[in-house]
Design a protein around this motif. Structure first.
Motif, short mmCIF file in Angstrom:
data_model
loop_
_atom_site.label_atom_id
_atom_site.label_comp_id
_atom_site.label_asym_id
_atom_site.label_seq_id
_atom_site.Cartn_x
_atom_site.Cartn_y
_atom_site.Cartn_z
N THR A 7 12.84 20.08 -87.36
CA THR A 7 11.54 20.52 -86.88
C THR A 7 11.69 21.78 -86.04
O THR A 7 12.70 22.45 -86.11
N HIS A 8 10.69 22.07 -85.23
CA HIS A 8 10.72 23.19 -84.29
C HIS A 8 10.58 22.66 -82.88
O HIS A 8 10.05 21.56 -82.66
N HIS A 17 16.92 15.29 -76.82
CA HIS A 17 18.17 15.98 -77.15
C HIS A 17 18.09 16.43 -78.60
O HIS A 17 17.59 15.69 -79.45
N GLY A 18 18.59 17.62 -78.88
CA GLY A 18 18.59 18.11 -80.26
C GLY A 18 19.75 19.05 -80.52
O GLY A 18 20.55 19.36 -79.62
N THR A 43 24.71 24.01 -81.78
CA THR A 43 24.57 23.94 -80.34
C THR A 43 23.65 22.79 -79.95
O THR A 43 22.55 22.66 -80.47
N GLU A 44 24.12 21.96 -79.01
CA GLU A 44 23.32 20.83 -78.51
C GLU A 44 22.51 21.30 -77.31
O GLU A 44 22.96 22.12 -76.53
N PHE A 45 21.29 20.77 -77.15
CA PHE A 45 20.43 21.14 -76.04
C PHE A 45 19.53 19.97 -75.67
O PHE A 45 19.42 18.99 -76.40
N ILE A 46 18.87 20.11 -74.52
CA ILE A 46 17.84 19.17 -74.06
C ILE A 46 16.59 19.99 -73.77
O ILE A 46 16.67 21.02 -73.08
N LEU A 47 15.45 19.56 -74.26
CA LEU A 47 14.19 20.24 -73.97
C LEU A 47 13.76 19.85 -72.55
O LEU A 47 13.56 18.68 -72.25
N VAL A 48 13.63 20.85 -71.67
CA VAL A 48 13.30 20.62 -70.27
C VAL A 48 11.82 20.84 -69.99
O VAL A 48 11.21 20.10 -69.24
N TYR A 80 16.78 16.52 -84.44
CA TYR A 80 16.94 15.49 -83.41
C TYR A 80 16.71 14.14 -84.03
O TYR A 80 16.24 14.03 -85.16
N ASN A 81 17.08 13.08 -83.30
CA ASN A 81 16.85 11.74 -83.83
C ASN A 81 16.25 10.84 -82.79
O ASN A 81 16.05 11.20 -81.69
#
Length: 81
Positions: A7-8, A17-18, A43-48, A80-81
């Motif tokens: 997705t976006h 987490h994505g 690259t792993e990230f977390i949407l803040v 993401y899952n």
């Protein structure tokens, strides 16, 4: 086993987490800038913080907060899952 969704960022919930899986063809002009920010596939990230009228979208990558404009965020295809 959970199914992964491509997705976006604008479609994710805060705290999710994505992983970056690629770049949207429509926004290819942002690819170089995103790569220079360390946002390469895998690259792993977390949407803040989600983007709003006055604030950019924020993600956390390896302990660093990155601000993304709406076009920059839309250029990323994520999973993401």
């Amino acid at each position: 086993m959970e199914q992964e969704i491509i997705t976006h960022l604008r479609e994710m919930a805060i705290g999710t987490h994505g992983y970056i899986v690629g770049y949207d063809k429509v926004f290819r002009g942002y690819q170089g800038k995103l790569l220079s920010m360390g946002l390469s596939p895998g690259t792993e990230f977390i949407l803040v913080r989600q983007a709003s009228k006055n604030w950019p979208l924020m993600i956390e990558v390896k302990g660093n907060l990155l601000r993304l404009s709406k076009p920059e965020a839309d250029a990323l295809c994520i999973e993401y899952n």
